[in-house]
Design a protein around this motif. Structure first.
Motif, PDB file in Angstrom:
ATOM      1  N   LEU A  23      -7.147  -6.150   9.787  1.00  0.00           N
ATOM      2  CA  LEU A  23      -8.062  -6.251   8.647  1.00  0.00           C
ATOM      3  C   LEU A  23      -7.634  -7.403   7.747  1.00  0.00           C
ATOM      4  O   LEU A  23      -6.444  -7.682   7.600  1.00  0.00           O
ATOM      5  N   LYS A  24      -8.619  -8.034   7.140  1.00  0.00           N
ATOM      6  CA  LYS A  24      -8.341  -9.166   6.244  1.00  0.00           C
ATOM      7  C   LYS A  24      -8.484  -8.719   4.793  1.00  0.00           C
ATOM      8  O   LYS A  24      -9.539  -8.253   4.375  1.00  0.00           O
ATOM      9  N   GLU A  25      -7.431  -8.869   4.033  1.00  0.00           N
ATOM     10  CA  GLU A  25      -7.389  -8.511   2.605  1.00  0.00           C
ATOM     11  C   GLU A  25      -8.092  -7.186   2.306  1.00  0.00           C
ATOM     12  O   GLU A  25      -9.022  -7.137   1.488  1.00  0.00           O
ATOM     13  N   LYS A  47       3.047  -2.044   2.275  1.00  0.00           N
ATOM     14  CA  LYS A  47       2.888  -3.503   2.235  1.00  0.00           C
ATOM     15  C   LYS A  47       3.276  -4.116   3.594  1.00  0.00           C
ATOM     16  O   LYS A  47       2.710  -5.124   4.020  1.00  0.00           O
ATOM     17  N   GLU A  48       4.217  -3.497   4.284  1.00  0.00           N
ATOM     18  CA  GLU A  48       4.611  -3.988   5.614  1.00  0.00           C
ATOM     19  C   GLU A  48       3.479  -3.820   6.627  1.00  0.00           C
ATOM     20  O   GLU A  48       3.314  -4.629   7.526  1.00  0.00           O
ATOM     21  N   ILE A  49       2.705  -2.752   6.466  1.00  0.00           N
ATOM     22  CA  ILE A  49       1.589  -2.506   7.401  1.00  0.00           C
ATOM     23  C   ILE A  49       0.395  -3.391   7.044  1.00  0.00           C
ATOM     24  O   ILE A  49      -0.265  -3.950   7.911  1.00  0.00           O
ATOM     25  N   PHE A  50       0.101  -3.522   5.732  1.00  0.00           N
ATOM     26  CA  PHE A  50      -1.042  -4.326   5.250  1.00  0.00           C
ATOM     27  C   PHE A  50      -0.501  -5.357   4.262  1.00  0.00           C
ATOM     28  O   PHE A  50      -0.557  -5.169   3.047  1.00  0.00           O
ATOM     29  N   ILE A  76      -3.686   7.018   4.590  1.00  0.00           N
ATOM     30  CA  ILE A  76      -4.118   5.657   4.239  1.00  0.00           C
ATOM     31  C   ILE A  76      -5.509   5.435   4.818  1.00  0.00           C
ATOM     32  O   ILE A  76      -5.756   5.706   5.992  1.00  0.00           O
ATOM     33  N   THR A  77      -6.422   4.946   3.983  1.00  0.00           N
ATOM     34  CA  THR A  77      -7.712   4.451   4.469  1.00  0.00           C
ATOM     35  C   THR A  77      -7.826   3.001   4.009  1.00  0.00           C
ATOM     36  O   THR A  77      -7.915   2.731   2.807  1.00  0.00           O
ATOM     37  N   ALA A  78      -7.784   2.081   4.970  1.00  0.00           N
ATOM     38  CA  ALA A  78      -7.865   0.646   4.656  1.00  0.00           C
ATOM     39  C   ALA A  78      -9.267   0.157   5.005  1.00  0.00           C
ATOM     40  O   ALA A  78      -9.779   0.445   6.088  1.00  0.00           O
ATOM     41  N   ILE A  79      -9.884  -0.567   4.067  1.00  0.00           N
ATOM     42  CA  ILE A  79     -11.283  -0.977   4.201  1.00  0.00           C
ATOM     43  C   ILE A  79     -11.395  -2.492   4.028  1.00  0.00           C
ATOM     44  O   ILE A  79     -10.984  -3.031   2.987  1.00  0.00           O
ATOM     45  N   ASN A 170      -0.812  -1.815  -6.362  1.00  0.00           N
ATOM     46  CA  ASN A 170       0.179  -2.821  -5.925  1.00  0.00           C
ATOM     47  C   ASN A 170       1.552  -2.653  -6.555  1.00  0.00           C
ATOM     48  O   ASN A 170       2.231  -3.635  -6.865  1.00  0.00           O
ATOM     49  N   GLU A 171       1.963  -1.406  -6.749  1.00  0.00           N
ATOM     50  CA  GLU A 171       3.333  -1.089  -7.170  1.00  0.00           C
ATOM     51  C   GLU A 171       3.574   0.391  -6.892  1.00  0.00           C
ATOM     52  O   GLU A 171       2.631   1.136  -6.611  1.00  0.00           O
ATOM     53  N   ASN A 172       4.828   0.809  -6.974  1.00  0.00           N
ATOM     54  CA  ASN A 172       5.123   2.225  -6.765  1.00  0.00           C
ATOM     55  C   ASN A 172       4.358   3.068  -7.782  1.00  0.00           C
ATOM     56  O   ASN A 172       4.255   2.693  -8.961  1.00  0.00           O
ATOM     57  N   PRO A 173       3.804   4.201  -7.360  1.00  0.00           N
ATOM     58  CA  PRO A 173       3.020   5.046  -8.272  1.00  0.00           C
ATOM     59  C   PRO A 173       3.836   5.536  -9.464  1.00  0.00           C
ATOM     60  O   PRO A 173       5.043   5.753  -9.357  1.00  0.00           O
TER      61      PRO A 173
END
Length: 381
Positions: A23-25, A47-50, A76-79, A170-173
């Motif tokens: 997937l792109k961005e 972040k290592e996966i995406f 994880i759901t990446a779109i 984009n940071e730890n929760p």
């Protein structure tokens, strides 16, 4: 639109629930167990996966995927949006405030005001669920949009513990965080629906003393005493038992009734703390339900959201309430299965069980805080 889904639990590493594709961005939604999200390495892990992903975290009272509902896991759901774009803005309600000093209206208004208005089609909000006054928060968001923008979302959850909710981008929760995802694009189609499946019972009573989301008196009698009287033996299980008997609240100004979960009780004040505001002179009634009613309501919400569309949905975001999950118990996956039957197996399904659902009433544009509903947002490009 392309989607990828993965899951891990306490004993396993990340496993793909869907075909593994590049997937792109992508927009990367990570919902699940609060303790697992508190890992110091969780952001770097994903972040290592995406590595070019925009990663949004939210703690849940159960995470929902195309395959199942889980408690002790992360999904994880990446779109990847191929014709649309998104912009993400955040705020933290604890940065300059104690939890008692938060102006939830101002927080909502300022957050949505950060999003560029041109081409904005939809906002999905993921909010901390412990301190925010959800009623004021949604009013503030509406004020920033003149009530003409579809906003849906969730208050994060923490199982039935009610200890702490966390969220981030984009940071730890972390605690106090709120994330707004603005979706942009001409071809974007977003529809939604809500349904509860709860039935009022017993006498209708008038709120004679309240302040914000704290209910003190009904018919000039201590609210907590009355509530305990109705619960009988189950009163010993408060505040947890309150999730099974929410309040139906109808104000003089609104045509619609809102269901309000009781989040906590104050024995000293003989009061109940609700998930949203309850105004004096409102009429309230206890509510109850059963498994079949809840499952049927989820199906109705899916049908209603689907009928409002021109194109087939590619993504369904489901936000259901912790109170519904407690009623469903071992049959919790049935309400998700009903939604899948309606929207079709080619639609990627993600979501969470929450402490509050954000959506308008059907036929309206201004969002509200709901409790005990299934809220469905359907998206396609």
């Amino acid at each position: 639109m392309k989607t990828v889904q993965l899951r891990k639990n306490n004993t396993s590493d990340w496993e793909y629930l869907s075909e593994k594709i590049e997937l792109k961005e992508p927009l990367v939604l990570v919902f699940g167990n609060r303790f697992m999200l508190e890992s110091d390495t969780i952001y770097n892990e994903i972040k290592e996966i995406f590595n070019d992903g925009h990663i949004v975290f939210g703690s849940a009272s159960g995470d929902i995927s195309t395959q199942s509902v889980n408690d002790d896991s992360l999904t994880i759901t990446a779109i990847e949006f191929e014709k649309s774009s998104f912009i993400i803005k955040t705020t933290n309600v604890l940065e300059n405030n104690s939890s008692e000093d938060i102006d939830s209206f101002k927080v909502g208004k300022n957050l949505i005001s950060q999003l560029p208005k041109e081409g904005l089609k939809h906002v999905f909000v993921l909010s901390e669920g412990s301190f925010i006054n959800g009623s004021q928060f949604t009013r503030g968001m509406n004020a920033a949009t003149q009530d003409n923008l579809l906003i849906t979302g969730a208050l994060c959850g923490d199982a039935a513990r009610f200890e702490k909710t966390i969220c981030s981008y984009n940071e730890n929760p972390k605690a106090g965080e709120i994330v707004a995802i603005g979706l942009y694009g001409e071809s974007l189609e977003v529809s939604f629906s809500i349904n509860g499946g709860w039935t009022p019972f017993g006498p209708e009573r008038v709120v004679t003393k309240s302040k914000g989301n704290v209910l003190y008196e009904l018919d000039n009698l201590p609210a907590l005493d009355l509530y305990k009287k109705y619960l009988g033996e189950k009163a010993k299980e408060l505040p947890g038992a309150a999730l099974l008997y929410p309040l139906n609240v109808k104000s003089k100004e609104d045509n619609n009734s809102i269901v309000r979960t009781i989040l906590n009780i104050d024995e000293e004040e003989n009061s109940m703390i609700l998930a949203g505001d309850v105004f004096e002179n409102s009429k309230v009634q206890l509510m109850m339900t059963n498994v079949d009613n809840i499952v049927n309501a989820a199906e109705k919400a899916a049908i209603s959201a689907s009928e409002a569309r021109k194109n087939k949905p590619e993504l369904a975001i489901l936000v259901s309430c912790i109170g519904r999950k407690l009623v469903l118990d071992q049959r919790v996956e049935e309400e998700v299965e009903e939604v899948m039957e309606v929207v079709g197996k080619s639609t990627a399904i993600t979501g969470l069980y929450s402490y509050g659902e954000i959506a308008p009433f059907i036929g309206e544009n201004n969002c509200q805080l709901h409790n005990q509903t299934m809220t469905i947002t359907l998206i396609s490009e």
